[in-house]
Design a protein around this motif. Structure first.
Motif, short mmCIF file in Angstrom:
data_model
loop_
_atom_site.label_atom_id
_atom_site.label_comp_id
_atom_site.label_asym_id
_atom_site.label_seq_id
_atom_site.Cartn_x
_atom_site.Cartn_y
_atom_site.Cartn_z
N UNK A 95 -4.65 5.50 -12.20
CA UNK A 95 -4.54 4.74 -10.75
C UNK A 95 -4.48 3.07 -10.92
N UNK A 96 -5.33 2.81 -11.60
CA UNK A 96 -5.19 1.01 -11.94
C UNK A 96 -3.74 0.75 -12.64
N UNK A 97 -3.08 1.75 -13.64
CA UNK A 97 -1.95 1.44 -14.21
C UNK A 97 -0.79 1.46 -13.14
N UNK A 140 0.69 -1.19 -0.17
CA UNK A 140 -0.20 -0.10 -0.20
C UNK A 140 0.82 1.25 0.03
N UNK A 141 1.94 1.23 0.60
CA UNK A 141 2.84 2.39 0.87
C UNK A 141 3.36 2.72 -0.50
N UNK A 142 3.92 1.60 -1.26
CA UNK A 142 4.36 1.72 -2.59
C UNK A 142 3.31 2.34 -3.66
N UNK A 168 3.32 -2.33 -9.89
CA UNK A 168 4.22 -2.81 -8.64
C UNK A 168 4.41 -4.05 -8.50
N UNK A 169 5.47 -4.73 -8.51
CA UNK A 169 5.66 -6.20 -8.60
C UNK A 169 4.99 -7.01 -7.69
N UNK A 170 4.98 -6.58 -6.68
CA UNK A 170 4.26 -7.22 -5.44
C UNK A 170 2.65 -7.53 -5.64
N UNK A 171 2.15 -6.83 -6.56
CA UNK A 171 0.55 -6.80 -6.63
C UNK A 171 0.32 -7.82 -7.82
N UNK A 172 -0.49 -8.78 -7.33
CA UNK A 172 -0.77 -9.93 -8.31
C UNK A 172 -2.01 -9.70 -9.11
N UNK A 177 -5.51 -8.00 -0.22
CA UNK A 177 -5.95 -9.27 0.28
C UNK A 177 -4.72 -10.14 0.59
N UNK A 178 -5.14 -11.19 1.14
CA UNK A 178 -4.14 -12.17 1.73
C UNK A 178 -3.24 -12.59 0.46
N UNK A 179 -3.85 -13.08 -0.73
CA UNK A 179 -3.09 -13.43 -1.98
C UNK A 179 -2.39 -12.30 -2.68
#
Length: 243
Positions: free
Chosen positions: A53-55, A8-10, A60-64, A33-35
């Protein structure tokens, strides 16, 4: 509270760097979410802000995955009935949809506005509006028809979001040329752009670049807005001059 979550910070840092997204005026709620799927909720000023915003979140690499629940705050709020009435008029007036069956959901029941029963029909579109969100269902004959219907939904005063679930039958291969062709069609039918031929369109990897010359800043802004409205467009570079 998830404010300390590093994802969230990133994402929030990226949103704060984008000038189209004013988090102070239009705060966006972020949840992970957990995943590691990011959920975005809140009102934004424009479709450009919503898509950017969606883009940003998606890079962000950690966002799946991203669940986009952002909605555009209308300049003048309208009730669902008013939005639907305005959209009915737009759909019925457009030449390229004259060969489509058009139906709207009213009081939970489909109401037919225009019925095309021959084998040359170009589509069967069902429109619903709930809490300012327009949903387009059914099928159309081309990606241009799908994109055109989506833009018309955004044009309806009071529209907060568009869920374009129209199926293209038979399926078409999408690409940059399809986007450019659809935008040319939209600009030609937009009454707020009197000289669409003065605007040049280039699309590369779903990023639209607009060039040319228009008479007013309002026309320049409107052309960019139309490009953002198109289904699949990720970014718009507005290089149109005013003079």
């Amino acid at each position: 509270m998830q404010n300390g979550n590093p994802i969230i910070k990133t994402v929030r840092a990226g949103l704060e760097r984008e000038p189209r997204i004013n988090l102070h005026r239009w705060p966006i709620h972020l949840e992970v979410s957990d995943d590691c799927v990011l959920i975005m909720e809140g009102d934004v000023e424009s479709v450009a802000a919503k898509k950017m915003a969606r883009e940003i979140a998606g890079t962000v690499p950690e966002v799946r995955g991203v669940v986009d629940r952002l909605q555009v705050a209308p300049a003048e709020p309208k009730g669902d009935g008013e939005i639907l009435d305005a959209l009915e008029t737009l759909l019925l007036e457009v030449r390229d949809l004259k060969n489509c069956t058009l139906r709207v959901m009213k009081k939970g029941q489909p109401l037919t506005l225009q019925e095309i029963s021959d084998d040359d029909a170009s589509g069967d579109i069902l429109v619903g509006v709930k809490a300012g969100v327009v949903t387009l269902g059914g099928w159309v004959i081309s990606l241009s028809h799908k994109r055109l219907a989506g833009v018309l939904a955004w044009w309806a005063p009071g529209c907060r979001d568009v869920v374009n679930e129209l199926e293209v039958l038979p399926p078409e291969q999408d690409g940059d040329d399809e986007v450019s062709d659809a935008l040319s069609l939209v600009l030609e039918m937009d009454p707020l752009i009197p000289h669409p031929g003065q605007i040049r369109i280039q699309t590369h990897h779903y990023v639209v670049t607009l060039q040319g010359l228009v008479n007013t800043q309002a026309e320049r802004d409107r052309a960019e807005q139309d490009a953002w409205y198109l289904f699949g467009v990720n970014k718009v570079s507005n290089q149109i001059a005013v003079g």
